[in-house]
Motif scaffolding. Structure first.
Motif, PDB file in Angstrom:
ATOM      1  N   HIS A 185     108.206  -9.601   6.453  1.00 60.46           N
ATOM      2  CA  HIS A 185     107.837  -8.608   5.431  1.00 60.46           C
ATOM      3  C   HIS A 185     107.765  -9.230   4.037  1.00 60.46           C
ATOM      4  N   LEU A 186     107.151 -10.398   3.978  1.00 58.38           N
ATOM      5  CA  LEU A 186     107.000 -11.080   2.693  1.00 58.38           C
ATOM      6  C   LEU A 186     105.975 -10.362   1.828  1.00 58.38           C
ATOM      7  N   GLU A 187     106.110 -10.504   0.517  1.00 56.10           N
ATOM      8  CA  GLU A 187     105.144  -9.939  -0.410  1.00 56.10           C
ATOM      9  C   GLU A 187     104.280 -11.038  -1.003  1.00 56.10           C
ATOM     10  N   ARG A 188     103.292 -10.642  -1.778  1.00 56.01           N
ATOM     11  CA  ARG A 188     102.211 -11.511  -2.244  1.00 56.01           C
ATOM     12  C   ARG A 188     102.675 -12.906  -2.686  1.00 56.01           C
ATOM     13  N   ASP A 189     103.577 -12.970  -3.621  1.00 56.80           N
ATOM     14  CA  ASP A 189     103.968 -14.265  -4.194  1.00 56.80           C
ATOM     15  C   ASP A 189     104.807 -15.113  -3.252  1.00 56.80           C
ATOM     16  N   GLN A 190     105.281 -14.511  -2.164  1.00 57.20           N
ATOM     17  CA  GLN A 190     106.115 -15.249  -1.212  1.00 57.20           C
ATOM     18  C   GLN A 190     105.302 -15.866  -0.073  1.00 57.20           C
ATOM     19  N   ILE A 191     104.043 -15.487   0.015  1.00 54.94           N
ATOM     20  CA  ILE A 191     103.209 -15.928   1.143  1.00 54.94           C
ATOM     21  C   ILE A 191     102.452 -17.193   0.769  1.00 54.94           C
ATOM     22  N   ASP A 192     102.440 -18.154   1.675  1.00 50.36           N
ATOM     23  CA  ASP A 192     101.698 -19.402   1.456  1.00 50.36           C
ATOM     24  C   ASP A 192     100.208 -19.112   1.249  1.00 50.36           C
ATOM     25  N   GLU A 193      99.574 -19.873   0.350  1.00 54.01           N
ATOM     26  CA  GLU A 193      98.167 -19.623   0.015  1.00 54.01           C
ATOM     27  C   GLU A 193      97.245 -19.840   1.213  1.00 54.01           C
ATOM     28  N   PHE A 194      97.499 -20.882   1.997  1.00 62.03           N
ATOM     29  CA  PHE A 194      96.676 -21.103   3.186  1.00 62.03           C
ATOM     30  C   PHE A 194      96.840 -19.963   4.182  1.00 62.03           C
ATOM     31  N   ALA A 195      98.066 -19.461   4.310  1.00 60.51           N
ATOM     32  CA  ALA A 195      98.306 -18.358   5.235  1.00 60.51           C
ATOM     33  C   ALA A 195      97.507 -17.122   4.830  1.00 60.51           C
ATOM     34  N   LYS A 196      97.329 -16.916   3.527  1.00 58.63           N
ATOM     35  CA  LYS A 196      96.543 -15.776   3.043  1.00 58.63           C
ATOM     36  C   LYS A 196      95.078 -15.897   3.477  1.00 58.63           C
ATOM     37  N   ILE A 197      94.527 -17.108   3.409  1.00 56.51           N
ATOM     38  CA  ILE A 197      93.130 -17.319   3.798  1.00 56.51           C
ATOM     39  C   ILE A 197      92.982 -17.235   5.314  1.00 56.51           C
ATOM     40  N   VAL A 198      93.911 -17.862   6.031  1.00 52.80           N
ATOM     41  CA  VAL A 198      93.869 -17.822   7.497  1.00 52.80           C
ATOM     42  C   VAL A 198      93.980 -16.374   7.989  1.00 52.80           C
ATOM     43  N   ALA A 199      94.772 -15.552   7.301  1.00 52.14           N
ATOM     44  CA  ALA A 199      94.911 -14.152   7.688  1.00 52.14           C
ATOM     45  C   ALA A 199      93.570 -13.435   7.672  1.00 52.14           C
ATOM     46  N   ILE A 200      92.740 -13.737   6.680  1.00 50.41           N
ATOM     47  CA  ILE A 200      91.423 -13.109   6.571  1.00 50.41           C
ATOM     48  C   ILE A 200      90.522 -13.594   7.704  1.00 50.41           C
ATOM     49  N   ALA A 201      90.503 -14.916   7.919  1.00 49.78           N
ATOM     50  CA  ALA A 201      89.677 -15.487   8.989  1.00 49.78           C
ATOM     51  C   ALA A 201      90.122 -14.971  10.354  1.00 49.78           C
ATOM     52  N   ASP A 202      91.425 -14.899  10.562  1.00 51.06           N
ATOM     53  CA  ASP A 202      91.979 -14.419  11.825  1.00 51.06           C
ATOM     54  C   ASP A 202      91.591 -12.967  12.069  1.00 51.06           C
ATOM     55  N   SER A 203      91.735 -12.126  11.056  1.00 56.98           N
ATOM     56  CA  SER A 203      91.406 -10.704  11.202  1.00 56.98           C
ATOM     57  C   SER A 203      89.923 -10.508  11.457  1.00 56.98           C
ATOM     58  N   TYR A 204      89.094 -11.232  10.706  1.00 57.69           N
ATOM     59  CA  TYR A 204      87.651 -11.079  10.872  1.00 57.69           C
ATOM     60  C   TYR A 204      87.225 -11.484  12.281  1.00 57.69           C
ATOM     61  N   GLU A 205      87.688 -12.646  12.740  1.00 57.58           N
ATOM     62  CA  GLU A 205      87.285 -13.130  14.073  1.00 57.58           C
ATOM     63  C   GLU A 205      87.803 -12.215  15.163  1.00 57.58           C
ATOM     64  N   ALA A 206      89.055 -11.762  15.034  1.00 56.71           N
ATOM     65  CA  ALA A 206      89.649 -10.918  16.073  1.00 56.71           C
ATOM     66  C   ALA A 206      88.916  -9.589  16.187  1.00 56.71           C
ATOM     67  N   MET A 207      88.527  -9.016  15.042  1.00 57.00           N
ATOM     68  CA  MET A 207      87.889  -7.704  15.074  1.00 57.00           C
ATOM     69  C   MET A 207      86.433  -7.766  15.513  1.00 57.00           C
ATOM     70  N   THR A 208      85.762  -8.894  15.275  1.00 56.43           N
ATOM     71  CA  THR A 208      84.337  -8.981  15.619  1.00 56.43           C
ATOM     72  C   THR A 208      84.083  -9.654  16.961  1.00 56.43           C
ATOM     73  N   ALA A 209      85.137  -9.973  17.706  1.00 52.68           N
ATOM     74  CA  ALA A 209      84.982 -10.566  19.037  1.00 52.68           C
ATOM     75  C   ALA A 209      85.427  -9.568  20.106  1.00 52.68           C
ATOM     76  N   ASN A 210      84.861  -9.700  21.298  1.00 55.60           N
ATOM     77  CA  ASN A 210      85.284  -8.862  22.421  1.00 55.60           C
ATOM     78  C   ASN A 210      86.713  -9.191  22.812  1.00 55.60           C
ATOM     79  N   ARG A 211      87.439  -8.171  23.204  1.00 50.06           N
ATOM     80  CA  ARG A 211      88.793  -8.341  23.705  1.00 50.06           C
ATOM     81  C   ARG A 211      88.928  -7.560  25.014  1.00 50.06           C
ATOM     82  N   CYS A 212      89.897  -7.931  25.814  1.00 48.38           N
ATOM     83  CA  CYS A 212      90.080  -7.268  27.104  1.00 48.38           C
ATOM     84  C   CYS A 212      90.368  -5.777  26.918  1.00 48.38           C
ATOM     85  N   TYR A 213      90.907  -5.391  25.764  1.00 45.66           N
ATOM     86  CA  TYR A 213      91.292  -3.999  25.538  1.00 45.66           C
ATOM     87  C   TYR A 213      90.288  -3.220  24.684  1.00 45.66           C
TER      88      TYR A 213
END
Length: 392
Positions: A278-306
């Motif tokens: 439950h980290l907040e903005r200033d506690q989160i690594d900068e790369f993790a912030k960018i990866v979070a966006i890439a991860d969310s975008y790819e996960a939502m726009t790809a087919n999943r078993c569910y």
């Protein structure tokens, strides 16, 4: 240039060359000089090729703002005039037939570029699975050179960021929550890093963070990861543990600290609502912030078993709703715009089942661009009852 431009050069008599802005181009105009992408790594249109509607859309998608166009003052002879008109007519008929019978994705899948990308991407998955399993289960050291070379081999088929998004859009049938997802996020992170104008060394590290962000999922039981029904609360808690599993796998490895932090923090949200800590903005690594966006975008726009893949514009709308609360504005805002721009020129289906083409973005409402249909132009920022439900 495939079907976007005629391949045959046309011989002209006396001619003049004018520079025209992209919005003033018309099908049938003649390209005056070779046109390359902004990084000069890809020939987009050859000199003397005939522009078509699809060709003009291709220029828009590569952010070409103006080109040189040839205007003949006279045609050498009557036969040449007839030949040129026949060539153009045939090109327009071919294009209209393709547009009627095939979606953009279907046409893309038939291209040599896609076949090469698909082949190279799938070859990389065999290496990805072995690398991750060896690191996670056999305490193998990380061979950064091997991983970097493997990712770049896929990237080098792609030429540029827009091409990568085109290719991944055509591969949504891959239902893989770990290996294919990790490779896709690595590619998206490379694109994001370049769009954010990070130095090459930073882009390379970000690419590696994308590759390893979900390595912890190899320790989550597959029956839980691939469950089609809604997860129970206890199952969801196990899935959430993948961030800590990933951190434990990587923490003692000889790798950039930001890669390790991305594995741990890529599900943290700037408002403190994420996990595991439950980290907040200033506690989160900068790369993790960018990866979070890439991860969310790819996960939502790809087919999943569910569930099936979400429309990219639905994902952009979701980002717009939560951008300032969940994500770092300095990253999410420019990346949303670039993602949306990558779909200019694509055919889409609206919620009323009308098919159209994305021709222009609304900067303050990226999920609702201007769409050209056979009968009209629709500004989705004004037509609130309509949305884009599918990119085709």
């Amino acid at each position: 240039m495939g079907k976007n431009f005629t391949n045959e050069n046309i011989s002209w008599g006396r001619q003049m060359i004018k520079t025209l802005k992209i919005e003033n181009l018309k099908p049938g105009m003649i390209v005056g000089k070779d046109i390359y992408s902004s990084s000069f790594d890809r020939l987009i249109a050859k000199e003397n090729s005939v522009l078509t509607t699809q060709g003009i859309n291709r220029l828009i998608r590569y952010y070409v703002r103006e080109i040189s166009v040839k205007f003949p003052e006279e045609i050498k002879n009557e036969n040449e005039d007839k030949r040129w008109k026949a060539d153009l007519k045939r090109e327009v008929v071919d294009e209209e037939t393709q547009t009627t019978n095939q979606t953009s994705a279907e046409k893309m899948k038939q291209s040599d570029s896609f076949k090469q990308f698909y082949k190279t991407f799938n070859e990389s998955l065999k290496v990805t699975e072995k690398v991750m399993d060896d690191i996670a289960f056999r305490a193998a050291e990380i061979n950064s050179t091997l991983i970097d070379t493997m990712i770049d081999r896929v990237v080098n088929v792609s030429n540029n960021g827009i091409f990568i998004f085109d290719m991944l859009h055509c591969m949504r049938e891959l239902d893989d929550l770990t290996y294919a997802h990790s490779m896709s996020v690595a590619l998206i992170c490379k694109v994001f890093g370049e769009w954010l104008h990070l130095p090459k060394a930073e882009v390379d590290a970000l690419k590696m963070a994308g590759f390893f962000h979900d390595i912890g999922k190899v320790k989550v039981p597959r029956e839980i990861l691939c469950k089609k029904d809604k997860l129970t609360q206890s199952e969801y808690e196990i899935v959430k543990k993948h961030t800590e599993f990933g951190y434990d796998i990587l923490k003692n490895k000889n790798i950039d600290e930001r890669v390790i932090m991305a594995a741990l923090m890529h599900h943290e949200k700037c408002d403190g609502s994420g996990y595991p800590n439950h980290l907040e903005r200033d506690q989160i690594d900068e790369f993790a912030k960018i990866v979070a966006i890439a991860d969310s975008y790819e996960a939502m726009t790809a087919n999943r078993c569910y569930r099936e893949a979400l429309c990219p514009f639905t994902v952009i709308e979701e980002f717009e709703l939560n951008a300032l609360q969940h994500y770092e504005p300095k990253y999410i805002l420019p990346l949303m715009e670039m993602i949306a721009q990558s779909y200019i020129g694509n055919n889409v289906v609206l919620t009323n089942d009308v098919v159209g083409e994305v021709i222009m973005l609304n900067k303050h409402n990226l999920a609702r661009p201007i769409v050209r249909t056979a009968a009209d132009y629709i500004d989705l920022s004004r037509e609130k009852s309509l949305k884009i439900k599918q990119v085709i």
